[in-house]
Design a protein around this motif. Structure first.
Motif, PDB file in Angstrom:
ATOM      1  N   PRO A  67      65.671  22.982  37.512  1.00 22.20           N
ATOM      2  CA  PRO A  67      65.473  22.681  38.931  1.00 22.20           C
ATOM      3  C   PRO A  67      64.284  23.419  39.549  1.00 22.20           C
ATOM      4  O   PRO A  67      63.803  23.062  40.609  1.00 22.20           O
ATOM      5  CB  PRO A  67      66.782  23.169  39.577  1.00 22.20           C
ATOM      6  CG  PRO A  67      67.181  24.324  38.695  1.00 22.20           C
ATOM      7  CD  PRO A  67      66.777  23.945  37.305  1.00 22.20           C
ATOM      8  N   GLY A  68      63.774  24.480  38.867  1.00 21.95           N
ATOM      9  CA  GLY A  68      62.625  25.206  39.394  1.00 21.95           C
ATOM     10  C   GLY A  68      61.331  24.610  38.907  1.00 21.95           C
ATOM     11  O   GLY A  68      61.309  23.562  38.277  1.00 21.95           O
ATOM     12  N   GLY A  69      60.214  25.290  39.181  1.00 21.93           N
ATOM     13  CA  GLY A  69      58.907  24.793  38.765  1.00 21.93           C
ATOM     14  C   GLY A  69      58.099  25.867  38.089  1.00 21.93           C
ATOM     15  O   GLY A  69      57.480  26.695  38.750  1.00 21.93           O
ATOM     16  N   SER A  70      58.101  25.909  36.755  1.00 21.71           N
ATOM     17  CA  SER A  70      57.411  26.972  36.037  1.00 21.71           C
ATOM     18  C   SER A  70      55.957  26.629  35.755  1.00 21.71           C
ATOM     19  O   SER A  70      55.140  27.502  35.501  1.00 21.71           O
ATOM     20  CB  SER A  70      58.120  27.249  34.705  1.00 21.71           C
ATOM     21  OG  SER A  70      58.063  26.102  33.862  1.00 21.71           O
ATOM     22  N   HIS A  71      55.600  25.345  35.756  1.00 18.25           N
ATOM     23  CA  HIS A  71      54.236  24.917  35.451  1.00 18.25           C
ATOM     24  C   HIS A  71      54.025  23.542  36.063  1.00 18.25           C
ATOM     25  O   HIS A  71      54.967  22.872  36.481  1.00 18.25           O
ATOM     26  CB  HIS A  71      54.004  24.867  33.938  1.00 18.25           C
ATOM     27  CG  HIS A  71      54.859  23.857  33.241  1.00 18.25           C
ATOM     28  ND1 HIS A  71      56.181  24.087  32.931  1.00 18.25           N
ATOM     29  CD2 HIS A  71      54.591  22.598  32.805  1.00 18.25           C
ATOM     30  CE1 HIS A  71      56.689  23.022  32.342  1.00 18.25           C
ATOM     31  NE2 HIS A  71      55.759  22.101  32.251  1.00 18.25           N
ATOM     32  N   ALA A  72      52.771  23.119  36.160  1.00 18.18           N
ATOM     33  CA  ALA A  72      52.440  21.778  36.663  1.00 18.18           C
ATOM     34  C   ALA A  72      53.140  21.477  37.984  1.00 18.18           C
ATOM     35  O   ALA A  72      53.582  20.359  38.226  1.00 18.18           O
ATOM     36  CB  ALA A  72      52.787  20.716  35.625  1.00 18.18           C
ATOM     37  N   ALA A  73      53.247  22.502  38.818  1.00 21.16           N
ATOM     38  CA  ALA A  73      53.929  22.346  40.104  1.00 21.16           C
ATOM     39  C   ALA A  73      52.964  22.655  41.244  1.00 21.16           C
ATOM     40  O   ALA A  73      52.048  23.463  41.098  1.00 21.16           O
ATOM     41  CB  ALA A  73      55.142  23.274  40.180  1.00 21.16           C
ATOM     42  N   THR A  74      53.162  22.004  42.376  1.00 22.45           N
ATOM     43  CA  THR A  74      52.367  22.259  43.568  1.00 22.45           C
ATOM     44  C   THR A  74      53.245  22.867  44.654  1.00 22.45           C
ATOM     45  O   THR A  74      54.473  22.876  44.543  1.00 22.45           O
ATOM     46  CB  THR A  74      51.733  20.958  44.094  1.00 22.45           C
ATOM     47  OG1 THR A  74      52.777  20.041  44.438  1.00 22.45           O
ATOM     48  CG2 THR A  74      50.839  20.333  43.036  1.00 22.45           C
ATOM     49  N   ARG A  75      52.596  23.353  45.689  1.00 25.27           N
ATOM     50  CA  ARG A  75      53.338  24.004  46.767  1.00 25.27           C
ATOM     51  C   ARG A  75      54.284  23.043  47.479  1.00 25.27           C
ATOM     52  O   ARG A  75      55.313  23.442  48.007  1.00 25.27           O
ATOM     53  CB  ARG A  75      52.372  24.618  47.787  1.00 25.27           C
ATOM     54  CG  ARG A  75      51.573  25.778  47.243  1.00 25.27           C
ATOM     55  CD  ARG A  75      50.816  26.504  48.331  1.00 25.27           C
ATOM     56  NE  ARG A  75      50.014  25.603  49.141  1.00 25.27           N
ATOM     57  CZ  ARG A  75      49.227  26.018  50.134  1.00 25.27           C
ATOM     58  NH1 ARG A  75      49.155  27.300  50.429  1.00 25.27           N
ATOM     59  NH2 ARG A  75      48.517  25.160  50.823  1.00 25.27           N
ATOM     60  N   ILE A  76      53.923  21.760  47.503  1.00 25.45           N
ATOM     61  CA  ILE A  76      54.800  20.741  48.076  1.00 25.45           C
ATOM     62  C   ILE A  76      55.404  19.947  46.927  1.00 25.45           C
ATOM     63  O   ILE A  76      54.687  19.238  46.205  1.00 25.45           O
ATOM     64  CB  ILE A  76      54.024  19.816  49.030  1.00 25.45           C
ATOM     65  CG1 ILE A  76      53.480  20.627  50.202  1.00 25.45           C
ATOM     66  CG2 ILE A  76      54.911  18.681  49.510  1.00 25.45           C
ATOM     67  CD1 ILE A  76      52.701  19.817  51.195  1.00 25.45           C
ATOM     68  N   PRO A  77      56.708  20.042  46.706  1.00 26.80           N
ATOM     69  CA  PRO A  77      57.326  19.457  45.506  1.00 26.80           C
ATOM     70  C   PRO A  77      56.997  17.994  45.266  1.00 26.80           C
ATOM     71  O   PRO A  77      56.706  17.591  44.144  1.00 26.80           O
ATOM     72  CB  PRO A  77      58.819  19.668  45.752  1.00 26.80           C
ATOM     73  CG  PRO A  77      58.876  20.896  46.609  1.00 26.80           C
ATOM     74  CD  PRO A  77      57.682  20.797  47.515  1.00 26.80           C
ATOM     75  N   GLY A  87      55.224  17.840  37.814  1.00 30.10           N
ATOM     76  CA  GLY A  87      56.494  17.812  38.525  1.00 30.10           C
ATOM     77  C   GLY A  87      57.659  17.906  37.555  1.00 30.10           C
ATOM     78  O   GLY A  87      57.661  18.692  36.618  1.00 30.10           O
ATOM     79  N   TRP A  88      58.673  17.063  37.731  1.00 31.43           N
ATOM     80  CA  TRP A  88      59.850  17.100  36.851  1.00 31.43           C
ATOM     81  C   TRP A  88      59.579  16.439  35.499  1.00 31.43           C
ATOM     82  O   TRP A  88      60.283  16.684  34.534  1.00 31.43           O
ATOM     83  CB  TRP A  88      61.026  16.388  37.533  1.00 31.43           C
ATOM     84  CG  TRP A  88      61.613  17.182  38.670  1.00 31.43           C
ATOM     85  CD1 TRP A  88      61.325  18.472  38.989  1.00 31.43           C
ATOM     86  CD2 TRP A  88      62.580  16.732  39.610  1.00 31.43           C
ATOM     87  NE1 TRP A  88      62.038  18.867  40.095  1.00 31.43           N
ATOM     88  CE2 TRP A  88      62.832  17.808  40.503  1.00 31.43           C
ATOM     89  CE3 TRP A  88      63.257  15.534  39.814  1.00 31.43           C
ATOM     90  CZ2 TRP A  88      63.724  17.714  41.559  1.00 31.43           C
ATOM     91  CZ3 TRP A  88      64.155  15.439  40.869  1.00 31.43           C
ATOM     92  CH2 TRP A  88      64.386  16.526  41.724  1.00 31.43           C
ATOM     93  N   HIS A  89      58.573  15.575  35.418  1.00 28.95           N
ATOM     94  CA  HIS A  89      58.232  14.789  34.209  1.00 28.95           C
ATOM     95  C   HIS A  89      59.464  14.471  33.353  1.00 28.95           C
ATOM     96  O   HIS A  89      59.581  14.862  32.202  1.00 28.95           O
ATOM     97  CB  HIS A  89      57.103  15.404  33.383  1.00 28.95           C
ATOM     98  CG  HIS A  89      57.144  16.874  33.113  1.00 28.95           C
ATOM     99  ND1 HIS A  89      56.888  17.838  34.038  1.00 28.95           N
ATOM    100  CD2 HIS A  89      57.346  17.548  31.943  1.00 28.95           C
ATOM    101  CE1 HIS A  89      56.941  19.031  33.492  1.00 28.95           C
ATOM    102  NE2 HIS A  89      57.232  18.882  32.216  1.00 28.95           N
ATOM    103  N   LEU A  90      60.353  13.699  33.975  1.00 26.98           N
ATOM    104  CA  LEU A  90      61.584  13.293  33.307  1.00 26.98           C
ATOM    105  C   LEU A  90      61.270  12.510  32.036  1.00 26.98           C
ATOM    106  O   LEU A  90      60.413  11.633  32.019  1.00 26.98           O
ATOM    107  CB  LEU A  90      62.428  12.428  34.244  1.00 26.98           C
ATOM    108  CG  LEU A  90      62.921  13.130  35.522  1.00 26.98           C
ATOM    109  CD1 LEU A  90      63.661  12.142  36.404  1.00 26.98           C
ATOM    110  CD2 LEU A  90      63.807  14.311  35.166  1.00 26.98           C
ATOM    111  N   GLY A  91      61.956  12.820  30.945  1.00 23.46           N
ATOM    112  CA  GLY A  91      61.758  12.147  29.680  1.00 23.46           C
ATOM    113  C   GLY A  91      60.555  12.628  28.903  1.00 23.46           C
ATOM    114  O   GLY A  91      60.284  12.125  27.815  1.00 23.46           O
TER     115      GLY A  91
END
Length: 717
Positions: A68-78, A95-99
């Motif tokens: 649920p957190g963002g360790s990489h490839a994340a921006t300040r606005i989810p 982001g979440w890059h599901l799959g």
């Protein structure tokens, strides 16, 4: 005996016995003119998943997918994290890059009734990353880089890149580093040097074409360091900063990147400008990327399209000085990301210097990419091809997923893949260009698409199945650096005629010849070398051969334009296996604390002293300086006894000023030796001949408590 000393002895034998030679047989193999080996240390160190070094199960292990957190490839606005890849909600690897949470799966096996659950046991699992469209997962792991080297990669230009804009928009808590672009450059250059030090058995950094040839002859991959940032040398003496980077081993600096800067205009990229608009709206902060103004031939403004509405800015006066300085130092002049007007300005400077060769490290061909919406000012037009060929230059062809117009004999049956790349390759070579790859791996951009695609490339899909099934490249696209050799094989598979493939396999040699010509045309080679100097035996905290002490001793000039560093046994510092600084402005330094084994070799240095004057500048804006006695802008310079310096905000080439400027000069003892108030109206200039060698300080301010600004130019001779 450790591996570093074994390598050292091997290299020593090569030097003593004549080892390598600039007259060796032509290099066989290909060059990648633009990829990002140290990208994990960019963007605050928080963007990429995976590392360059380490065993596969650690370096490219399964990512957590930011859930649920963002360790990489994340921006300040989810929500922005989900859209930044350009492939739609949850469609990319940000982001979440599901799959797409793949990579080496290190999890322990899970069992049901004693039977392991499929997909839970440790194993490589790279079906979904890296892929052709990965912008947030490591593509340059050293095992893949070795795979490319074993398949024919002989030279790679390592681009040290940074984006203050992207870094500032990653979550603060994720960042390992600050977002200052020039700090990032220094950090990444050190990271590249450390990588080479730890892998010196098969890779090395080349600072001259002769060193590159020697490394290749020794069976190693030659890396050449380059810099690509938007906020290049944002303030201060940019010539001194250029020399600092050159002293660190950098041999190419792009004048601009994604936005205009103090040196000139950038090639506007509409999609990037559109994204910057959205960020500015959401974040409420300026990116500067969308500040570019495009005009047509009549002076009217319009949407930047790379055709009739072009960036109005060319090179500034400082930009021209910077490009000339690069040429004078024999550096590689990379015109990538320049506006068309800036490009033309650089070409004029190249003509003035005997057609100095121009390098376009990563580019597309305007005439082979279909769709006006996909083209922009960074795509090379016919007149620019002529500029490059006129100078004997070279292009790194971008391995991007663009749709191409049918050009040559290869059927373009799968857009954005090898078949499309073949069209641009054949067109570029037919138009006289020397071509290598400009892959831009780890460059925050998409790569060539896979051909093994039953939906969009059915005929290729069938042919590949009939030929025995897909290769990794055909299945995943250009997913990582190790697949570059497969791209050459795939060009053959789609029917690219042999002369074009042979051209790629000769591209490393073509690049080295371009570099050799750059060095020969650089006036930095016209000077006098000092004797080899060695003032400090190895031991204690390290080995120190500093310029300042040699100047005071009368053994070196104060303003060298080149330096060579080697062990006392004659082994070049780049091949010693040690972490070492070889810098014309400072000298040579090996610190024991930087070495894994706590030992430094004994080094010697020599300096290239110019045959003519040396020039420099620094800018300032000040107030309340009490006639340059407080709150001043300062610049230190080394002077030899009898050397003269002229400086000013007027009278000296490159100087300027506004208001009532005031200058002071202080000697090695810290006492004032000269000053100037009003020399040209309210502006200032002075001359001084040094009575003793040492460090002198230039102090720039304003008369009394007033405000002023200016560019102080100085000439030392």
């Amino acid at each position: 005996m450790n591996s570093r000393h074994t390598l050292f002895l091997f290299t020593l034998v090569a030097v003593v016995c004549g080892g390598t030679s600039a007259n060796a047989q032509p290099v066989q193999g290909f060059v990648d003119l633009h990829s990002h080996l140290t990208a994990e240390h960019s963007f605050g160190g928080s963007w990429f998943s995976g590392t360059v070094e380490g065993p596969m199960d650690v370096a490219v292990q399964r990512c957590d997918g930011n859930f649920p957190g963002g360790s990489h490839a994340a921006t300040r606005i989810p929500i922005a994290s989900e859209l930044v890849s350009g492939h739609g909600l949850f469609g990319g690897d940000t982001g979440w890059h599901l799959g797409r949470r793949r990579g080496y799966d290190r999890r322990q096996c899970r069992y049901v009734f004693g039977i392991p659950v499929p997909g839970t046991c440790p194993r490589p699992h790279f079906e979904d990353w890296p892929m052709w469209d990965a912008i947030a997962h490591q593509q340059m792991w050293y095992g893949w880089l070795q795979q490319a080297y074993q398949g024919g990669l002989r030279v790679m230009v390592v681009s040290v890149a940074e984006s203050n804009f992207l870094c500032n928009n990653t979550p603060i808590g994720n960042r390992r580093y600050d977002c200052d672009e020039m700090n990032s450059v220094r950090r990444q250059v050190n990271a590249a040097q450390g990588f080479v030090s730890r892998n010196s058995g098969w890779v090395g950094i080349a600072t001259t074409p002769a060193q590159a040839r020697a490394l290749i002859q020794q069976g190693k991959l030659a890396l050449v360091l380059a810099v690509e940032v938007t906020q290049l040398f944002p303030s201060g003496d940019f010539i001194a900063q250029l020399d600092e980077l050159r002293g660190m081993g950098v041999r190419s600096v792009q004048v601009v990147h994604h936005s205009d800067n103090r040196f000139g205009g950038a090639a506007p990229i509409p999609k990037l400008m559109s994204g910057a608009n959205k960020v500015e709206f959401i974040m409420g902060e300026s990116t500067r990327i969308n500040d570019i103004v495009c005009r047509d031939g009549w002076g009217s403004t319009g949407k930047c399209n790379g055709d009739n509405f072009l960036n109005e800015r060319g090179l500034s006066a400082e930009g021209q000085t910077l490009v000339r300085a690069m040429m004078e130092r024999g550096m590689l002049v990379d015109v990538a990301h320049l506006s068309r007007k800036s490009f033309a300005n650089v070409y004029q400077l190249a003509q003035q210097r005997g057609n100095y060769p121009l390098l376009y490290s990563h580019a597309h061909m305007w005439n082979t990419i279909s769709g006006s919406e996909d083209r922009h000012e960074k795509f090379i037009r016919q007149d620019e091809i002529q500029m490059i060929t006129n100078t004997g230059g070279m292009v790194g062809l971008r391995t991007g997923p663009e749709d191409a117009i049918q050009y040559g004999s290869v059927g373009n049956s799968c857009q954005g893949s090898t078949t499309a790349f073949a069209q641009s390759l054949m067109y570029a070579i037919d138009n006289g260009l020397k071509v290598g790859f400009g892959a831009d791996l780890n460059g925050f951009t998409d790569q060539l698409r896979p051909r093994y695609n039953s939906k969009d490339c059915y005929s290729d899909y069938v042919r590949i199945n009939n030929a025995g099934g897909p290769t990794e490249l055909q299945k995943k696209g250009l997913a990582h650096v190790g697949l570059l050799p497969q791209l050459i094989s795939d060009l053959q598979a789609v029917g690219t005629p042999a002369p074009y493939v042979d051209h790629l396999n000769q591209s490393a040699e073509n690049f080295l010849r371009l570099w050799e010509r750059s060095v020969s045309l650089g006036s930095s080679q016209s000077g006098t070398w000092t004797a080899w100097l060695n003032r400090d035996a190895a031991g204690g905290s390290g080995d120190w051969e500093t310029l300042n002490e040699f100047v005071i001793a009368g053994q070196a000039c104060s303003n060298p334009i080149g330096i060579e560093c080697q062990t006392t046994s004659g082994v070049n510092w780049t091949q010693s296996g040690e972490v070492y600084t070889c810098d014309a402005a400072g000298g040579g330094v090996c610190r024991v604390a930087d070495q894994p084994d706590g030992v430094c070799f004994d080094y010697r240095v020599r300096f290239l002293c110019p045959s003519g004057p040396v020039h420099g500048t620094f800018s300032y804006s000040a107030t309340n300086t009490n006639s340059a006695q407080q709150n001043t802008a300062n610049k230190n310079v080394l002077l030899s006894a009898g050397q003269s310096i002229q400086l000013g905000t007027c009278s000296v080439s490159g100087s300027s000023g506004s208001g009532d400027t005031y200058l002071r000069l202080y000697g090695p003892a810290g006492t004032q030796v000269a000053y100037s108030d009003d020399s040209c109206g309210l502006l200032s200039s002075l001359s001084y001949t040094a009575s003793q060698a040492g460090t002198y300080q230039l102090r720039a301010g304003c008369y009394s408590s007033g405000s002023c600004s200016g560019t102080v130019a100085y000439t030392i001779q």
